[in-house]
Design a protein around this motif. Structure first.
Motif, short mmCIF file in Angstrom:
data_model
loop_
_atom_site.label_atom_id
_atom_site.label_comp_id
_atom_site.label_asym_id
_atom_site.label_seq_id
_atom_site.Cartn_x
_atom_site.Cartn_y
_atom_site.Cartn_z
N LYS A 73 -2.66 0.55 -3.58
CA LYS A 73 -2.70 1.22 -2.29
C LYS A 73 -3.73 0.58 -1.37
O LYS A 73 -4.90 0.45 -1.73
CB LYS A 73 -3.01 2.71 -2.48
CG LYS A 73 -1.85 3.51 -3.06
CD LYS A 73 -2.20 4.97 -3.20
CE LYS A 73 -1.01 5.76 -3.76
NZ LYS A 73 -1.35 7.20 -3.96
N GLY A 74 -3.30 0.18 -0.19
CA GLY A 74 -4.19 -0.42 0.78
C GLY A 74 -4.52 -1.88 0.53
O GLY A 74 -5.30 -2.48 1.27
N LEU A 75 -3.92 -2.47 -0.51
CA LEU A 75 -4.22 -3.86 -0.85
C LEU A 75 -3.39 -4.80 0.02
O LEU A 75 -2.15 -4.75 0.00
CB LEU A 75 -3.93 -4.11 -2.33
CG LEU A 75 -4.44 -5.42 -2.93
CD1 LEU A 75 -5.96 -5.48 -2.89
CD2 LEU A 75 -3.95 -5.57 -4.37
N ASP A 76 -4.04 -5.64 0.77
CA ASP A 76 -3.36 -6.54 1.72
C ASP A 76 -3.14 -7.90 1.05
O ASP A 76 -3.96 -8.81 1.16
CB ASP A 76 -4.19 -6.69 2.99
CG ASP A 76 -3.48 -7.55 4.04
OD1 ASP A 76 -2.25 -7.75 3.92
OD2 ASP A 76 -4.16 -8.01 4.97
N LYS A 95 6.22 -3.46 4.60
CA LYS A 95 4.99 -4.08 5.10
C LYS A 95 5.03 -5.61 5.00
O LYS A 95 4.04 -6.28 5.32
CB LYS A 95 3.79 -3.56 4.31
CG LYS A 95 3.49 -2.09 4.52
CD LYS A 95 2.15 -1.69 3.95
CE LYS A 95 2.08 -1.88 2.45
NZ LYS A 95 0.77 -1.40 1.89
#
Length: 372
Positions: A273-276, A296
């Protein structure tokens, strides 16, 4: 002679070795359940062989295998006990397995997320497959990968749906990912320069295991074609018949390049989660989690949960455990020297570390074939 208090001396050596390699402090104790889950009493008159059986899941079939091998202890990566038990009965299939093993004098140890977090553990093993490096301490370390030449992609460049069987009668076979027996894991691909670090670093850091943490992020010095990474994954997993991949709907596999990868064995969605990153490489993600990722612009590769873990047993853990048990077994034998009732057990210096041949992921793949 009556049973003694405590487990078999050899089992104690295995537990010490596992705790040294993968300390419980590395595990996520907020939900995980690691350590010695079943301590079977030692009876010198029914002494087991000095054999430890490695498995990902402790199923009835694996228990049968351990009993047939006369094993002293099972090291099961996944805990067979996650929550507190109010009873032990034969109504529950997992409790049946525990009761049978206890009656045969076989203990059970589970390391789980301690293996995920440790340097040289599961996270690094999956990263090694992608990058062609060997940061894990592998059982077979005779690879000449540093001098290997790049190999052409074996992935067929076809991104559209295959309608070759349309309107024809089909037959099928059910394929399970092979057991890891007899594999050498000599990757033919050259290493890719990269950096890596844990997604969630261990805090506080253990002095004995610097660099620990759950998950891994790999950043390649140069972007890598997705087909190249798929070839590496296929070879690293002993060429499975297939595995799921999710890509953005406006892309094809051949168009995608990957600079950054998030890695988590087993079920990795919560960690991501939230890892780009460009690619999420894990054992499983749900439909909606994968859909959100490709929306995304990310790519998702999932290997079926335990197929992201099973190869680690033979490729890495066998060698690590053989060395650690040899040292700990010597110490235990010295500590118990002089106890007459243990003379027979202490006199046996030899031991074996085996990998289950029946352990497998519950999911297989149906392979469709054109009927005659």
């Amino acid at each position: 002679m009556a049973s003694m208090t405590g487990s078999a001396p050899f089992s104690r050596a295995v537990v010490r070795a596992m705790q040294r390699l993968y300390p419980k402090a590395l595990a996520d104790s907020s939900w995980d359940n690691t350590g010695l889950l079943l301590e079977a009493p030692f009876d010198p008159s029914r002494r087991k062989s000095n054999t430890v059986l490695l498995t990902i899941d402790l199923t009835r079939a694996v228990a049968d295998e351990a009993i047939a091998l006369n094993s002293s202890i099972i090291v099961a990566y996944h805990p067979i006990i996650f929550r507190g038990l109010k009873s032990l009965t034969f109504e529950d299939t997992q409790q049946q397995t525990l009761l049978r093993l206890a009656s045969h004098g076989i203990s059970v140890y589970s390391p789980h997320t301690a293996v995920d977090a440790a340097p040289g553990g599961l996270g690094d093993w999956l990263a090694d497959i992608l990058t062609g490096t060997r940061q894990t301490s592998r059982h077979d370390d005779t690879s000449d990968k540093d001098t290997a030449q790049p190999q052409p992609s074996t992935l067929q460049n076809k991104d559209n749906n295959d309608d070759a069987f349309a309107g024809k009668r089909l037959t099928y076979t059910l394929h399970y990912q092979q057991s890891q027996r007899g594999l050498s894991f000599r990757f033919s691909y050259p290493p890719i320069p990269h950096s890596r670090w844990p997604i969630v670093p261990q805090s506080p850091e253990l002095e004995s295991h610097p660099g620990s943490g759950i998950g891994r992020v790999v950043t390649f010095e140069k972007p890598q074609p997705l087909p190249t990474l798929l070839d590496r994954i296929g070879e690293g997993l002993n060429n499975p018949k297939g595995f799921p991949i999710a890509i953005p709907q406006d892309k094809t596999i051949s168009e995608i390049e990957v600079r950054t990868v998030g890695i988590c064995a087993g079920s990795g969605a919560s960690l991501f989660k939230g890892l780009d990153v460009d690619l999420l490489f894990t054992g499983e993600m749900s439909h909606h989690e994968a859909l959100a990722a490709i929306e995304k612009g990310q790519t998702v590769i999932s290997l079926f949960h335990s197929n992201s873990e099973r190869g680690f047993l033979r490729d890495v853990l066998v060698g690590q455990l053989e060395q650690a048990v040899q040292e700990e077994w010597k110490v235990v034998r010295e500590e118990e020297n002089g106890r007459e009732e243990l003379n027979e057990a202490m006199g046996d210096e030899e031991f074996e570390v085996l990998v289950s041949e029946v352990d497998r992921d519950p999911y297989g793949i149906v392979i469709l074939k054109e009927g005659e």
